[in-house]
Design a protein around this motif. Structure first.
Motif, PDB file in Angstrom:
ATOM      1  N   GLY A   1       0.816  -1.207   0.000  1.00 47.22           N
ATOM      2  CA  GLY A   1       0.000   0.000   0.000  1.00 47.22           C
ATOM      3  C   GLY A   1       0.848   1.254   0.000  1.00 47.22           C
ATOM      4  O   GLY A   1       2.047   1.223  -0.276  1.00 47.22           O
ATOM      5  N   ALA A   2       0.208   2.375   0.309  1.00 56.31           N
ATOM      6  CA  ALA A   2       0.897   3.668   0.315  1.00 56.31           C
ATOM      7  C   ALA A   2       2.065   3.644   1.291  1.00 56.31           C
ATOM      8  O   ALA A   2       1.966   3.115   2.399  1.00 56.31           O
ATOM      9  N   ILE A   3       3.179   4.248   0.878  1.00 58.22           N
ATOM     10  CA  ILE A   3       4.400   4.221   1.674  1.00 58.22           C
ATOM     11  C   ILE A   3       5.129   5.550   1.554  1.00 58.22           C
ATOM     12  O   ILE A   3       5.033   6.233   0.524  1.00 58.22           O
ATOM     13  N   ASN A   4       5.829   5.944   2.612  1.00 55.51           N
ATOM     14  CA  ASN A   4       6.819   7.018   2.572  1.00 55.51           C
ATOM     15  C   ASN A   4       8.186   6.351   2.482  1.00 55.51           C
ATOM     16  O   ASN A   4       8.573   5.626   3.404  1.00 55.51           O
ATOM     17  N   LEU A   5       8.917   6.562   1.396  1.00 49.73           N
ATOM     18  CA  LEU A   5      10.216   5.928   1.213  1.00 49.73           C
ATOM     19  C   LEU A   5      11.251   7.015   0.940  1.00 49.73           C
ATOM     20  O   LEU A   5      11.171   7.728  -0.063  1.00 49.73           O
ATOM     21  N   VAL A   6      12.201   7.166   1.865  1.00 49.34           N
ATOM     22  CA  VAL A   6      13.229   8.198   1.731  1.00 49.34           C
ATOM     23  C   VAL A   6      14.527   7.524   1.308  1.00 49.34           C
ATOM     24  O   VAL A   6      15.085   6.707   2.034  1.00 49.34           O
TER      25      VAL A   6
ATOM     26  N   ASP B   1       2.134   6.807  -3.082  1.00 50.03           N
ATOM     27  CA  ASP B   1       3.492   6.638  -2.545  1.00 50.03           C
ATOM     28  C   ASP B   1       4.231   7.972  -2.620  1.00 50.03           C
ATOM     29  O   ASP B   1       4.065   8.732  -3.581  1.00 50.03           O
ATOM     30  N   TYR B   2       5.061   8.225  -1.627  1.00 51.95           N
ATOM     31  CA  TYR B   2       6.026   9.322  -1.706  1.00 51.95           C
ATOM     32  C   TYR B   2       7.411   8.714  -1.644  1.00 51.95           C
ATOM     33  O   TYR B   2       7.814   8.156  -0.623  1.00 51.95           O
ATOM     34  N   VAL B   3       8.134   8.768  -2.770  1.00 42.59           N
ATOM     35  CA  VAL B   3       9.480   8.224  -2.867  1.00 42.59           C
ATOM     36  C   VAL B   3      10.422   9.412  -3.021  1.00 42.59           C
ATOM     37  O   VAL B   3      10.481  10.046  -4.079  1.00 42.59           O
ATOM     38  N   ILE B   4      11.133   9.732  -1.955  1.00 38.84           N
ATOM     39  CA  ILE B   4      11.918  10.967  -1.887  1.00 38.84           C
ATOM     40  C   ILE B   4      13.370  10.693  -2.257  1.00 38.84           C
ATOM     41  O   ILE B   4      14.033   9.845  -1.652  1.00 38.84           O
ATOM     42  N   SER B   5      13.857  11.416  -3.247  1.00 39.54           N
ATOM     43  CA  SER B   5      15.278  11.385  -3.601  1.00 39.54           C
ATOM     44  C   SER B   5      15.812  12.806  -3.619  1.00 39.54           C
ATOM     45  O   SER B   5      15.131  13.717  -4.098  1.00 39.54           O
ATOM     46  N   SER B   6      17.005  12.992  -3.118  1.00 39.51           N
ATOM     47  CA  SER B   6      17.681  14.278  -3.214  1.00 39.51           C
ATOM     48  C   SER B   6      18.557  14.251  -4.452  1.00 39.51           C
ATOM     49  O   SER B   6      19.523  13.501  -4.518  1.00 39.51           O
ATOM     50  N   MET B   7      18.208  15.056  -5.461  1.00 37.55           N
ATOM     51  CA  MET B   7      18.967  15.030  -6.710  1.00 37.55           C
ATOM     52  C   MET B   7      19.672  16.361  -6.979  1.00 37.55           C
ATOM     53  O   MET B   7      20.724  16.388  -7.603  1.00 37.55           O
TER      54      MET B   7
ATOM     55  N   GLY C   1      18.670  10.267   4.413  1.00 38.94           N
ATOM     56  CA  GLY C   1      17.821   9.087   4.512  1.00 38.94           C
ATOM     57  C   GLY C   1      17.086   8.944   5.823  1.00 38.94           C
ATOM     58  O   GLY C   1      15.855   9.003   5.869  1.00 38.94           O
ATOM     59  N   LEU C   2      17.803   8.749   6.926  1.00 39.57           N
ATOM     60  CA  LEU C   2      17.142   8.502   8.205  1.00 39.57           C
ATOM     61  C   LEU C   2      16.565   9.786   8.779  1.00 39.57           C
ATOM     62  O   LEU C   2      15.433   9.803   9.279  1.00 39.57           O
ATOM     63  N   ALA C   3      17.314  10.888   8.732  1.00 35.76           N
ATOM     64  CA  ALA C   3      16.792  12.152   9.255  1.00 35.76           C
ATOM     65  C   ALA C   3      15.577  12.598   8.456  1.00 35.76           C
ATOM     66  O   ALA C   3      14.582  13.079   9.016  1.00 35.76           O
ATOM     67  N   GLY C   4      15.633  12.428   7.128  1.00 35.50           N
ATOM     68  CA  GLY C   4      14.475  12.769   6.314  1.00 35.50           C
ATOM     69  C   GLY C   4      13.283  11.895   6.625  1.00 35.50           C
ATOM     70  O   GLY C   4      12.134  12.352   6.585  1.00 35.50           O
ATOM     71  N   ALA C   5      13.541  10.631   6.931  1.00 35.85           N
ATOM     72  CA  ALA C   5      12.447   9.728   7.272  1.00 35.85           C
ATOM     73  C   ALA C   5      11.724  10.178   8.532  1.00 35.85           C
ATOM     74  O   ALA C   5      10.517   9.943   8.688  1.00 35.85           O
ATOM     75  N   ILE C   6      12.440  10.835   9.447  1.00 41.96           N
ATOM     76  CA  ILE C   6      11.781  11.407  10.626  1.00 41.96           C
ATOM     77  C   ILE C   6      10.727  12.412  10.180  1.00 41.96           C
ATOM     78  O   ILE C   6       9.581  12.413  10.670  1.00 41.96           O
TER      79      ILE C   6
END
Length: 569
Positions: free
Chosen positions: A393-398, A418-424, A432-437
């Motif tokens: 299902g819906a996910i937040n993925l950093v 889904d929100y799949v976050i990439s820093s480009m 990754g982990l701090a953004g996941a917070i």
């Protein structure tokens, strides 16, 4: 009625709908920290390193479209947070960044923790290149008016972080406050529409194309234009690719999706961008990662025909000339363009047959890279597929930056919601982990996963206590190849040897290896190590059952072990 500057700013944040304020206090910002703590509408988040607060604020905005506030003390704290602030600026994300500064009486005179060597108060100059705009209030009255201006600037046009650099004494200054600020009158958020002539011209071009393609960038996500994009693509029967940072803007299990284009993209998408006779680019600058270093016939043909749409004219025609430019809010742009198309829908059988052939070739490559591997050498592609099975299902993925990054971009199927976050833009390791917070706080109803390499995780150790202290349900998958993997691969390809790349015990302690599981367990987060690919599904199930964070370890496409670390709730 008189209020202190600190109380006024806390009240403005509350009225603006900002609910999370993260940071570390010191004497230059202590009064503000106390004001936040006394306001029941504001959730204080105490972090162990300022970059945790600012990375979290960046991703919080990307996922929710709402601002989060981060504050720091004097120039050491500000400097610690600035990498993540600049990263947000490069990626057109936003946050409300507040720095305490030395008291005005000490500026230029050796005040404690002041920075005044080039000019009096270098701190403002240090912040300035990393934000959309910085304000330096001189009184508590200035603080209120500057805060309103900053709120307006943060999300209008292209989003970007905004900063208030506040001298210590201003927090305690009293100012006459007749009532709540008229936020609606000061922080309006218009949706400018593109020029009607340009819309009509773009519609004619699209109607005349035999092989059109939509390329959606992160502007679609930031502009909250996903629904409009899907409606337009379906109505006009045009296939859709995304950029890496735009991943999730269009569901990849939709029949019109061709995946992610660019140097870490899929073969299907890159074949489509090369072959399209007209590309509608939405909210993407066509930067190096998307355009594969602008090499002809990599992502794009030598002379692609492009219609480019962006909220800001500065985002258009940076790399390629355009047939037509659409400057405006992307939701409005898609609505107007759809109306101008007048319901014209072409079958484009030959175009879709060509895409289908490219997809079949790419799927062979993808399937080959999804082999489970063996005990002690788990396939990274297999981990990606196990992750998707575990969270259908819906996910937040950093997605942190490094060699592991491409696996999510290419092979994790982003679905609706889904929100799949990439820093480009900044591509800053440590998000990754701090953004996941930030993601977990922004959208707690969806599970949150942080996907990192061992290099990025090493830079994120200060975020682990915050995850544990606030019992945030974050699953962290660490891809561990005992190296800065991109650096290692690049050096080997260029000169056949490496330097400053490998965590291979070459220091004075040759037996040393950072054990992330033990670090997490030391913070009260239970962990699990997986060395057998047959255990992947069971390991992710265990992670979900813990209702807490998870970490996994892997190498390029052969993972020595997968460690799952969880904070119990």
């Amino acid at each position: 009625m008189k209020k202190t500057g600190a109380t006024v700013l806390a009240s403005i944040l509350e009225q603006a709908g900002i609910s999370v304020v993260a940071g570390i206090p010191g004497h230059t910002v202590g009064d503000f920290a106390l004001a936040v703590g006394a306001n029941p509408a504001l959730k204080p988040l105490l972090v162990r390193h300022e970059s945790t607060a600012t990375f979290a604020a960046d991703v919080y905005f990307r996922v929710s479209g709402r601002l989060m506030a981060a504050f720091t003390h004097a120039f050491p704290g500000a400097a610690n947070g600035l990498t993540a602030v600049a990263n947000a600026y490069a990626d057109y994300s936003s946050m409300f960044f507040i720095t305490g500064n030395t008291a005005s009486a000490g500026i230029g005179r050796g005040g404690y923790q002041e920075l005044s060597r080039q000019i009096n108060d270098d701190l403002t100059q240090m912040i300035r290149p990393a934000v959309k705009r910085v304000w330096q209030p001189r009184t508590a009255g200035d603080l209120a008016s500057n805060a309103l201006a900053a709120l307006r600037e943060a999300t209008n046009g292209r989003p970007g972080p905004v900063a208030l650099n506040v001298a210590q004494e201003i927090w305690a200054q009293e100012v006459e406050a007749a009532g709540d600020a008229n936020l609606g009158g000061f922080t309006f958020n218009p949706r400018p529409r593109p020029d009607a002539r340009s819309v009509e011209a773009a519609a004619r071009l699209l109607a005349g194309a035999s092989a059109p393609l939509i390329l959606a960038g992160n502007g679609i996500n930031l502009g909250r234009a996903r629904a409009e994009l899907r409606a337009f693509a379906e109505a006009c029967n045009i296939p859709v690719a995304t950029t890496a940072s735009g991943k999730g803007a269009f569901p990849e299990n939709h029949p019109l999706s061709v995946g992610v284009a660019g140097w870490t993209g899929s073969g299907t998408a890159n074949a489509a961008t090369r072959a399209a006779d007209l590309i509608l680019v939405l909210g993407a600058r066509l930067a190096e990662t998307t355009a594969s270093s602008w090499v002809a016939d990599a992502t794009f043909s030598a002379a692609p025909r492009i219609i480019q749409a962006d909220i800001d004219v500065a985002g258009i025609a940076n790399a390629y000339p355009v047939e037509e430019a659409l400057v405006g809010d992307l939701r409005s742009t898609l609505e107007d363009l759809g109306a101008a198309m007048g319901g014209r829908r072409e079958s484009r059988d030959a175009w879709f047959a060509r895409i289908a052939a490219a997809r079949a070739e790419w799927e062979k490559v993808a399937r080959a890279s999804q082999a489970p591997g063996s005990v002690g050498a788990i396939g990274t592609g297999a981990v990606v597929q196990a992750l998707r099975r575990a969270y259908p299902g819906a996910i937040n993925l950093v997605n942190d930056c490094g060699k592991h990054h491409k696996w999510i971009v290419q092979q994790f199927e982003a679905r609706e919601d889904d929100y799949v976050i990439s820093s480009m833009g900044g591509a800053s390791m440590g998000i990754g982990l701090a953004g996941a917070i930030g993601a977990a706080l922004a959208r707690p109803e969806a599970p949150t996963v942080a996907w990192l390499g061992d290099g990025g995780m090493s830079m994120s150790l200060a975020a682990i206590p915050t995850v544990a202290e606030y019992k945030l349900p974050i699953v962290t998958v660490i891809i561990d190849d005992a190296a800065y993997g991109v650096v290692h691969n690049t050096q080997m390809a260029q000169v056949g040897r490496t330097a400053f790349a490998d965590f291979d015990g070459s220091g004075t302690n040759p037996d040393y290896r950072l054990d992330f599981t033990k670090v997490a367990e030391g913070c009260g987060i239970p962990g699990r190590t997986v060395a057998d690919p047959a255990e992947l599904d069971a390991a992710f199930a265990w992670a979900k059952a813990q209702n807490g964070p998870t970490t996994g370890l892997s190498a390029d496409n052969a993972i020595p072990a997968l460690n799952l670390l969880l904070a119990t709730s």
